[in-house]
Design a protein around this motif. Sequence first.
Motif, PDB file in Angstrom:
ATOM      1  N   ASN A  50       0.875  -1.285  -0.066  1.00 42.03           N
ATOM      2  CA  ASN A  50       0.142  -0.047  -0.010  1.00 42.03           C
ATOM      3  C   ASN A  50       1.011   1.154  -0.011  1.00 42.03           C
ATOM      4  OD1 ASN A  50      -2.353   1.656  -0.060  1.00 42.03           O
ATOM      5  ND2 ASN A  50      -2.413   1.611   2.337  1.00 42.03           N
ATOM      6  N   GLY A  51       1.460   1.593  -1.039  1.00 40.03           N
ATOM      7  CA  GLY A  51       2.164   2.673  -1.087  1.00 40.03           C
ATOM      8  C   GLY A  51       1.697   3.939  -1.461  1.00 40.03           C
ATOM      9  N   HIS A  83      -0.699  23.930 -14.595  1.00 38.00           N
ATOM     10  CA  HIS A  83      -0.788  23.804 -13.557  1.00 38.00           C
ATOM     11  C   HIS A  83      -1.635  22.613 -13.037  1.00 38.00           C
ATOM     12  CE1 HIS A  83       0.110  28.261 -13.321  1.00 38.00           C
ATOM     13  NE2 HIS A  83      -0.390  28.373 -14.401  1.00 38.00           N
ATOM     14  N   LEU A  84      -0.716  21.858 -12.096  1.00 35.30           N
ATOM     15  CA  LEU A  84      -1.188  20.467 -11.811  1.00 35.30           C
ATOM     16  C   LEU A  84      -1.264  20.421 -10.118  1.00 35.30           C
ATOM     17  CD1 LEU A  84      -1.733  17.488 -12.442  1.00 35.30           C
ATOM     18  CD2 LEU A  84       0.853  17.083 -12.010  1.00 35.30           C
ATOM     19  N   ARG A  85      -2.437  20.220  -9.643  1.00 35.56           N
ATOM     20  CA  ARG A  85      -2.818  20.406  -8.042  1.00 35.56           C
ATOM     21  C   ARG A  85      -3.097  18.521  -7.823  1.00 35.56           C
ATOM     22  NH1 ARG A  85      -5.201  24.828  -5.889  1.00 35.56           N
ATOM     23  NH2 ARG A  85      -6.957  23.624  -5.121  1.00 35.56           N
ATOM     24  N   LEU A  86      -2.565  18.265  -6.817  1.00 36.21           N
ATOM     25  CA  LEU A  86      -2.458  16.907  -6.320  1.00 36.21           C
ATOM     26  C   LEU A  86      -2.729  16.699  -5.109  1.00 36.21           C
ATOM     27  CD1 LEU A  86       1.123  15.825  -7.629  1.00 36.21           C
ATOM     28  CD2 LEU A  86      -1.251  15.550  -8.938  1.00 36.21           C
ATOM     29  N   ARG A  87      -3.373  15.736  -4.542  1.00 43.89           N
ATOM     30  CA  ARG A  87      -3.787  15.310  -3.123  1.00 43.89           C
ATOM     31  C   ARG A  87      -3.206  14.077  -2.665  1.00 43.89           C
ATOM     32  NH1 ARG A  87      -7.189  18.457  -0.666  1.00 43.89           N
ATOM     33  NH2 ARG A  87      -8.970  19.782  -1.926  1.00 43.89           N
ATOM     34  N   PRO A  88      -2.724  13.811  -1.463  1.00 44.33           N
ATOM     35  CA  PRO A  88      -2.089  12.534  -1.176  1.00 44.33           C
ATOM     36  C   PRO A  88      -3.186  11.454  -1.145  1.00 44.33           C
ATOM     37  CG  PRO A  88      -1.852  14.205   0.474  1.00 44.33           C
ATOM     38  CD  PRO A  88      -2.771  14.709  -0.483  1.00 44.33           C
ATOM     39  N   THR A  89      -2.928  10.372  -1.570  1.00 50.72           N
ATOM     40  CA  THR A  89      -3.743   8.917  -1.431  1.00 50.72           C
ATOM     41  C   THR A  89      -2.848   7.808  -1.263  1.00 50.72           C
ATOM     42  OG1 THR A  89      -5.381   7.898  -2.540  1.00 50.72           O
ATOM     43  CG2 THR A  89      -3.717   8.779  -4.204  1.00 50.72           C
ATOM     44  N   ASP A  90      -3.270   6.697  -1.839  1.00 51.21           N
ATOM     45  CA  ASP A  90      -2.521   5.485  -1.457  1.00 51.21           C
ATOM     46  C   ASP A  90      -2.954   4.271  -2.292  1.00 51.21           C
ATOM     47  OD1 ASP A  90      -4.971   4.149  -0.400  1.00 51.21           O
ATOM     48  OD2 ASP A  90      -4.272   4.659   1.686  1.00 51.21           O
ATOM     49  N   TYR A  91      -2.345   3.362  -2.745  1.00 54.50           N
ATOM     50  CA  TYR A  91      -2.639   2.346  -3.538  1.00 54.50           C
ATOM     51  C   TYR A  91      -3.769   1.687  -3.308  1.00 54.50           C
ATOM     52  CZ  TYR A  91      -1.454  -1.600  -6.845  1.00 54.50           C
ATOM     53  OH  TYR A  91      -1.494  -2.551  -8.050  1.00 54.50           O
ATOM     54  N   TYR A  92      -4.047   1.400  -2.041  1.00 52.99           N
ATOM     55  CA  TYR A  92      -5.365   0.581  -1.767  1.00 52.99           C
ATOM     56  C   TYR A  92      -6.706   1.418  -2.189  1.00 52.99           C
ATOM     57  CZ  TYR A  92      -3.235  -2.656   1.328  1.00 52.99           C
ATOM     58  OH  TYR A  92      -2.283  -3.841   1.874  1.00 52.99           O
ATOM     59  N   ARG A 114       4.708   9.375  -3.409  1.00 51.01           N
ATOM     60  CA  ARG A 114       4.613  10.446  -2.270  1.00 51.01           C
ATOM     61  C   ARG A 114       5.856  10.299  -1.515  1.00 51.01           C
ATOM     62  NH1 ARG A 114       0.799  10.700   2.105  1.00 51.01           N
ATOM     63  NH2 ARG A 114      -0.275   9.135   0.965  1.00 51.01           N
ATOM     64  N   HIS A 115       6.220   9.094  -1.276  1.00 51.15           N
ATOM     65  CA  HIS A 115       7.377   9.012  -0.150  1.00 51.15           C
ATOM     66  C   HIS A 115       8.750   9.132  -0.839  1.00 51.15           C
ATOM     67  CE1 HIS A 115       9.775   7.306   2.929  1.00 51.15           C
ATOM     68  NE2 HIS A 115      10.409   6.550   2.061  1.00 51.15           N
ATOM     69  N   ILE A 116       8.956   8.848  -2.177  1.00 50.11           N
ATOM     70  CA  ILE A 116       9.985   9.054  -2.906  1.00 50.11           C
ATOM     71  C   ILE A 116      10.200  10.388  -3.350  1.00 50.11           C
ATOM     72  CG2 ILE A 116      11.774   8.019  -4.512  1.00 50.11           C
ATOM     73  CD1 ILE A 116      10.441   5.417  -4.113  1.00 50.11           C
TER      74      ILE A 116
END
Length: 368
Positions: free
Chosen positions: A122-123, A145-154, A232-234
């Motif tokens: 679940n990266g 202009h790119l707007r991102l939100r945190p999420t995960d693999y699951y 998001r981590h790397i």
Amino acid sequence: MGGIDVANGVTGAVLGMLCAVLFQQPLQNAWYRLRRRSRTAIRSMGRREETGPAWRTFSLGPLHTSALIVEGDGDSPIPPEAVFVHVLDEEVRLPPDMAPWRDEIAEESEHLRAEGRTPLWNGPRYAVESFDISRTPLDETPQVHLRLRPTDYYTFLAAQQLDRRLPDGTTPRSRYLDPERPLQAPDFLQCSFAVNIAVVTADDMLVVSRRSDRVRMAPGVWNSSVNEGLSRHIDSSGRRGAPDLHAVARRGMREELSLEPHEYTLDLLAFVLDTDRRHWSGHFFARLGTLSSRDLQERMSRGVPDRWEHETIDYVPFRPATVVKYLLRPDRVHRWAPLAPALFHLSLVHAYSRTLVERVEAQLVRRL
């Protein structure tokens, strides 16, 4: 008197021949033009006004994809300073009636772990909140202009079930997506942004990969040379900074082909959306400076960090006719990852010009 008549007759004949020479061809040309116009007018009488969508996905003869080229045409690369990435703080949340799907995936992963098999990792990743284009005031250079939100693999896997029935009988696709407005979608359905790279060696060979049958998403299809998702981590050191797309591309080149930044040039050609699965991509073109296809194969034989992602690698002469024929091969035409054919087309345009590439494509499609 008879001599005068003869002379007059000869003069009349000469004048007649001269008139025929001078006016026959123009009259024939005018007649042919009139006939063509009449035929066109007759054909157009049966036609009606037509309305089509302003946005069309990439296709090439019998090859139809769900790849929508949103910005970029291959001719002019998009410079790094023209891309602005902003990461929002709040994480993506699934709607209440889709949240149990994520729980099912977590339970599946734990079940795999208990059986001693490989669990689903679940990266941490990103979802696309919005994608917008502006222009500079003087030279109208595009700015992304790119707007991102945190999420995960699951969450990504849960949201990929676009055609699964919800309690009310609808599906995520029918409830949240409008085919007439392909760029509009909620962030929880757009939990994927990756870079796809077309790599060409120093001896002009295009690297084409076949995805491993072991990967969960799109196993066994033919794809770009390199495909790397934003981590998001790397790529952002947790949450301390926004990802740099060129840096992500360089990471993908290192992890999948063991190539270092000084060994190639790198250009961002376009931003593309898979309208069927809601996957966003930055399409890149990389040309190796001195490494030939044989050199690259030898390099990879000594170890590649992400070797398991590729089942097979083909090396295709990087010429318009050869690449287009390869795309349309009977054993390839329906086995492409949705975003790959547009990437290879844009790369050809970047290297050879749009006019030449489209002429070659039209000629080859007519011969099918």
